[in-house]
Design a protein around this motif. Structure first.
Motif, PDB file in Angstrom:
ATOM      1  N   GLU A  14       0.831  -1.205   0.000  1.00  0.00           N
ATOM      2  CA  GLU A  14       0.000   0.000   0.000  1.00  0.00           C
ATOM      3  C   GLU A  14       0.867   1.256   0.000  1.00  0.00           C
ATOM      4  N   LYS A  15       1.935   1.251   0.800  1.00  0.00           N
ATOM      5  CA  LYS A  15       2.856   2.394   0.810  1.00  0.00           C
ATOM      6  C   LYS A  15       3.497   2.598  -0.561  1.00  0.00           C
ATOM      7  N   MET A  16       3.893   1.489  -1.195  1.00  0.00           N
ATOM      8  CA  MET A  16       4.553   1.595  -2.494  1.00  0.00           C
ATOM      9  C   MET A  16       3.589   2.101  -3.567  1.00  0.00           C
ATOM     10  N   THR A  17       2.352   1.654  -3.540  1.00  0.00           N
ATOM     11  CA  THR A  17       1.390   2.129  -4.535  1.00  0.00           C
ATOM     12  C   THR A  17       1.047   3.596  -4.304  1.00  0.00           C
ATOM     13  N   ARG A  18       1.076   4.030  -3.036  1.00  0.00           N
ATOM     14  CA  ARG A  18       0.809   5.450  -2.753  1.00  0.00           C
ATOM     15  C   ARG A  18       1.873   6.352  -3.378  1.00  0.00           C
ATOM     16  N   THR A  19       3.088   5.844  -3.513  1.00  0.00           N
ATOM     17  CA  THR A  19       4.145   6.645  -4.127  1.00  0.00           C
ATOM     18  C   THR A  19       3.933   6.818  -5.619  1.00  0.00           C
ATOM     19  N   GLY A  20       3.094   5.959  -6.210  1.00  0.00           N
ATOM     20  CA  GLY A  20       2.893   5.994  -7.656  1.00  0.00           C
ATOM     21  C   GLY A  20       3.952   5.241  -8.437  1.00  0.00           C
ATOM     22  N   VAL A  21       4.931   4.662  -7.736  1.00  0.00           N
ATOM     23  CA  VAL A  21       6.005   3.924  -8.390  1.00  0.00           C
ATOM     24  C   VAL A  21       5.540   2.529  -8.790  1.00  0.00           C
ATOM     25  N   VAL A  22       4.624   1.969  -8.003  1.00  0.00           N
ATOM     26  CA  VAL A  22       4.167   0.592  -8.194  1.00  0.00           C
ATOM     27  C   VAL A  22       2.663   0.581  -8.434  1.00  0.00           C
ATOM     28  N   LYS A  23       2.238  -0.192  -9.433  1.00  0.00           N
ATOM     29  CA  LYS A  23       0.814  -0.369  -9.691  1.00  0.00           C
ATOM     30  C   LYS A  23       0.361  -1.805  -9.442  1.00  0.00           C
ATOM     31  N   SER A  24       1.274  -2.764  -9.610  1.00  0.00           N
ATOM     32  CA  SER A  24       0.937  -4.169  -9.397  1.00  0.00           C
ATOM     33  C   SER A  24       2.206  -4.928  -9.042  1.00  0.00           C
ATOM     34  N   MET A  25       2.065  -6.205  -8.679  1.00  0.00           N
ATOM     35  CA  MET A  25       3.226  -7.025  -8.344  1.00  0.00           C
ATOM     36  C   MET A  25       4.161  -7.175  -9.537  1.00  0.00           C
ATOM     37  N   LYS A  26       3.659  -7.004 -10.758  1.00  0.00           N
ATOM     38  CA  LYS A  26       4.511  -7.124 -11.941  1.00  0.00           C
ATOM     39  C   LYS A  26       5.601  -6.057 -11.980  1.00  0.00           C
ATOM     40  N   ASP A  27       5.390  -4.967 -11.241  1.00  0.00           N
ATOM     41  CA  ASP A  27       6.371  -3.890 -11.247  1.00  0.00           C
ATOM     42  C   ASP A  27       7.596  -4.196 -10.391  1.00  0.00           C
ATOM     43  N   PHE A  28       7.537  -5.251  -9.590  1.00  0.00           N
ATOM     44  CA  PHE A  28       8.690  -5.681  -8.796  1.00  0.00           C
ATOM     45  C   PHE A  28       9.482  -6.710  -9.598  1.00  0.00           C
ATOM     46  N   TYR A  29      10.747  -6.415  -9.827  1.00  0.00           N
ATOM     47  CA  TYR A  29      11.629  -7.343 -10.544  1.00  0.00           C
ATOM     48  C   TYR A  29      12.522  -8.099  -9.558  1.00  0.00           C
ATOM     49  N   TRP A  30      11.985  -8.408  -8.396  1.00  0.00           N
ATOM     50  CA  TRP A  30      12.761  -9.076  -7.353  1.00  0.00           C
ATOM     51  C   TRP A  30      13.233 -10.454  -7.805  1.00  0.00           C
ATOM     52  N   ASP A  31      14.294 -10.917  -7.180  1.00  0.00           N
ATOM     53  CA  ASP A  31      14.821 -12.258  -7.448  1.00  0.00           C
ATOM     54  C   ASP A  31      13.776 -13.339  -7.142  1.00  0.00           C
TER      55      ASP A  31
END
Length: 372
Positions: A209-226
């Motif tokens: 929720e914090k990450m989406t509030r920043t506008g940087v993230v819209k869905s889990m697809k936006d995380f390129y984590w290992d």
């Protein structure tokens, strides 16, 4: 924006995704034939799916939900055989490996799909440089908290996965001195790296929720984590593997992930902490650079040891869990390669050492992918 609920899945089921190279049969450079391949493959009844990827010289295949590595191998083999037949009709070839050894990124074409164009607008030249080829393995988890626990336990074994699957020593015609140069391209993206060390889904929802509030993230697809959770599937997704040269090796790697998850979920052998990640980047670099000859730093003790030694002791410890998952043969295949100190990166270097021609190395890799 709220995170979608974590779906129920059958624990320890697995799914495999492979990003594959499409090359011409003249000089074995990448060829923009994804649309034609998708058209031909769409006429064949197959398990899983075949979909486009970022640029038009690549394609992604995936299995359905599988219970064992042998079931995954059966599905991958069926899709592989269909790919080969379709490629033959187009006078192209399909190849594994984490990078194409001599393609030039600026010559690539973005596949005509809205999300890919959006990513290209955001990331610029990095999008075309993302013409790299990885294997993703999903493993089912009984609930959301278990998924996060499994994810952070699995993070200690990221160097195993990188070294075993490494198949990208060449980039734009040069030996990079890395066994897995592919992951250097992934690290350029701002939301790459590792997931935050959160062990309850409530904490993870708050983080999302914090990450989406920043506008940087819209869905889990936006995380390129290992490794990332996939709540819509009820799985975690391990994303650090280079695409192997054969589907047999891809399935064996999935069996290894499944066996590790079986151990974690049955025994809860340790409690992950933020301090585990103090050596994470170093261990990951070692595995990318040196492959099976890397040094591994044990997160809880700080002990330095050969990565191969840690891998072999882990595989021995996993034997009863591999047996329950019907993955004993898969671990045996990987263990033999660790003992021989020979991954796909070494195979590609050996071929180049003999041939002195990367086009011929790719031709032989295409033949290897066919299963012959």
């Amino acid at each position: 924006m709220r995170l979608e609920p974590f779906s129920q899945s059958e624990p320890l089921t697995i799914g495999v995704e492979l990003e594959l190279q499409l090359v011409n049969t003249h000089d074995y450079d990448l060829a923009p034939y994804a649309e034609d391949m998708l058209r031909l493959m769409g006429k064949i009844d197959l398990p899983g799916s075949v979909v486009p990827e970022m640029t038009s010289g690549m394609i992604e295949i995936s299995t359905g939900v599988c219970h064992s590595w042998s079931e995954a191998l059966g599905q991958l083999s069926q899709i592989r055989d269909a790919l080969v037949k379709c490629a033959d009709k187009l006078n192209i070839a399909v190849v594994g490996g984490g990078t194409h050894p001599f393609q030039q990124w600026h010559q690539r074409r973005i596949y005509d799909k809205p999300r890919f164009h959006e990513l290209s607008a955001l990331y610029g030249y990095l999008t075309k440089q993302f013409t790299i080829f990885g294997q993703h393995v999903h493993v089912g988890c009984p609930d959301a908290d278990s998924a996060l626990y499994t994810l952070h336990c699995m993070s200690r074994y990221i160097p195993h996965f990188i070294a075993l699957a490494a198949s990208s020593p060449y980039v734009q015609g040069h030996d990079t001195a890395f066994d897995s140069a592919r992951l250097n391209s992934v690290f350029a993206f701002p939301l790459s790296g590792r997931a935050p060390c959160l062990l309850t889904w409530a904490e993870f929802e708050a983080y999302f929720e914090k990450m989406t509030r920043t506008g940087v993230v819209k869905s889990m697809k936006d995380f390129y984590w290992d490794i990332r959770p996939k709540p819509e599937y009820g799985t975690i997704e391990v994303r650090v593997f280079d695409t192997p040269l054969t589907v047999e090796r891809a399935a064996a790697l999935a069996g290894y992930v499944q066996s590790l998850a079986a151990w974690f979920q049955a025994e809860h052998p340790f409690t992950p902490t933020e301090d585990d990640y103090l050596v994470y980047s170093y261990n990951r670099f070692q595995a990318c650079r040196f492959g099976l000859e890397a040094v591994y730093v044990d997160p809880p003790t700080g002990e330095h040891m050969p990565l191969r030694e840690h891998m072999l002791s882990t595989m021995k410890q996993l034997a009863p869990y591999a047996e329950k998952c019907e993955a004993t043969e898969a671990l045996g295949l990987l263990q033999a390669e660790v003992n021989d100190n020979r991954n796909d990166a070494r195979r590609l270097r050996e071929r180049q050492g003999q041939e002195r021609l990367l086009g011929e190395v790719i031709r032989q890799a295409a033949s290897r992918f066919r299963g012959k």
